[in-house]
Scaffold this active site. Sequence first.
Site, PDB file in Angstrom:
ATOM      1  N   GLU A  64       0.787  -1.145   0.031  1.00 44.08           N
ATOM      2  CA  GLU A  64      -0.027   0.300   0.110  1.00 44.08           C
ATOM      3  C   GLU A  64       0.800   1.430   0.141  1.00 44.08           C
ATOM      4  O   GLU A  64       1.937   1.210   0.917  1.00 44.08           O
ATOM      5  CB  GLU A  64      -0.785  -0.109   1.265  1.00 44.08           C
ATOM      6  CG  GLU A  64      -1.846   1.241   1.096  1.00 44.08           C
ATOM      7  CD  GLU A  64      -2.849   1.007   2.560  1.00 44.08           C
ATOM      8  OE1 GLU A  64      -3.538   1.816   2.589  1.00 44.08           O
ATOM      9  OE2 GLU A  64      -2.337   0.620   3.617  1.00 44.08           O
ATOM     10  N   LYS A  78     -10.124   2.326  -2.316  1.00 41.81           N
ATOM     11  CA  LYS A  78     -10.599   1.833  -0.842  1.00 41.81           C
ATOM     12  C   LYS A  78     -11.760   2.294  -0.340  1.00 41.81           C
ATOM     13  O   LYS A  78     -12.102   3.453  -0.350  1.00 41.81           O
ATOM     14  CB  LYS A  78      -9.180   2.330   0.038  1.00 41.81           C
ATOM     15  CG  LYS A  78      -9.114   1.591   1.556  1.00 41.81           C
ATOM     16  CD  LYS A  78      -7.851   2.143   2.018  1.00 41.81           C
ATOM     17  CE  LYS A  78      -7.746   1.460   3.575  1.00 41.81           C
ATOM     18  NZ  LYS A  78      -6.379   1.808   4.100  1.00 41.81           N
ATOM     19  N   CYS A  89      -5.735  -2.537   2.808  1.00 44.69           N
ATOM     20  CA  CYS A  89      -5.546  -2.441   4.103  1.00 44.69           C
ATOM     21  C   CYS A  89      -6.678  -2.479   5.010  1.00 44.69           C
ATOM     22  O   CYS A  89      -7.382  -3.657   5.235  1.00 44.69           O
ATOM     23  CB  CYS A  89      -4.729  -1.449   4.243  1.00 44.69           C
ATOM     24  SG  CYS A  89      -3.777  -1.309   5.880  1.00 44.69           S
TER      25      CYS A  89
END
Length: 295
Positions: free
Chosen positions: A47, A120, A157
Amino acid sequence: MAGQSRKVRVGLVQTHATKDVADNRARTVALVDKAAKQGAQIISTQELFCSEYFCQSEDYACFELAETIPGPSTEAFSKVAKDNGVVVIASLFEQRAAGLYHNTAAVFDTDGSLMGLYRKMHIPDDPLFYEKFYFTPGDLGFKVFPTKFGKVGVLICWDQWYPEGARLTALAGAEILFYPTAIGWHPTEKAEQGAGQHSSWETIQRSHAIANGVYVASVNRIGHEGAKDGGLEFWGQSFVCDPQGVILKKASVDKEEILITECDLGRLDYQRTHWPFLRDRRIDAYGDITKRYLG
């Protein structure tokens, strides 16, 4: 034919980051190129590889780290994907428009074409993880990319803690879930809570593999970033697990590594037939899942 072997080699690039964006990008591109030459076919970065993990503080100057898509990173990864005939997943800090930023993964197919983006969806706001200051939540939904080597789902994540994201991505056809990640210990907490925190992180992702009958590939960064007596110590330990949740290969805590793992996508049909969780879902009874709380 059901259960027919269909093997693909997954490559994860685990490395450190510095304040030098150009160097971080060049090193990561070089590692992706090296992974391809070592036989990896689908390769993922960690990331936000282009910079140190800037979300440890709320600092307007850090918006200067963002880049447009297309931009310098997409150009570089498009080229390395095309040159090597591989699929590349690159995690970027995207400036979509003035004042509008996302934590975004770009997926390139073997001809260098940009197949699409995943932005995300789940954005954390915790001590040293102040991502809500920087990132607008994703608005593209949960995505699957039908690459040359397999159907790839990408989450990022904080997304990895949510079974809903993994489930919806698997239901859309993903065979491998990739999780570019930047997670680590607060050094003051490591002695007391470090083992448990890491175990939780690994366990939740292995559970996604089991519950959905997919491979999971999680790629984390290494190194200490932030204030000398604080900051974050990233714990590395990138891994790939199979549809039974068995870890096939795992990287070290603190070393730069290219992790290459063979995954047989033909196993998905066998796993889902013998452990038919998707078949036995009570979709008629799940309407309340869209509510915040039922108490």
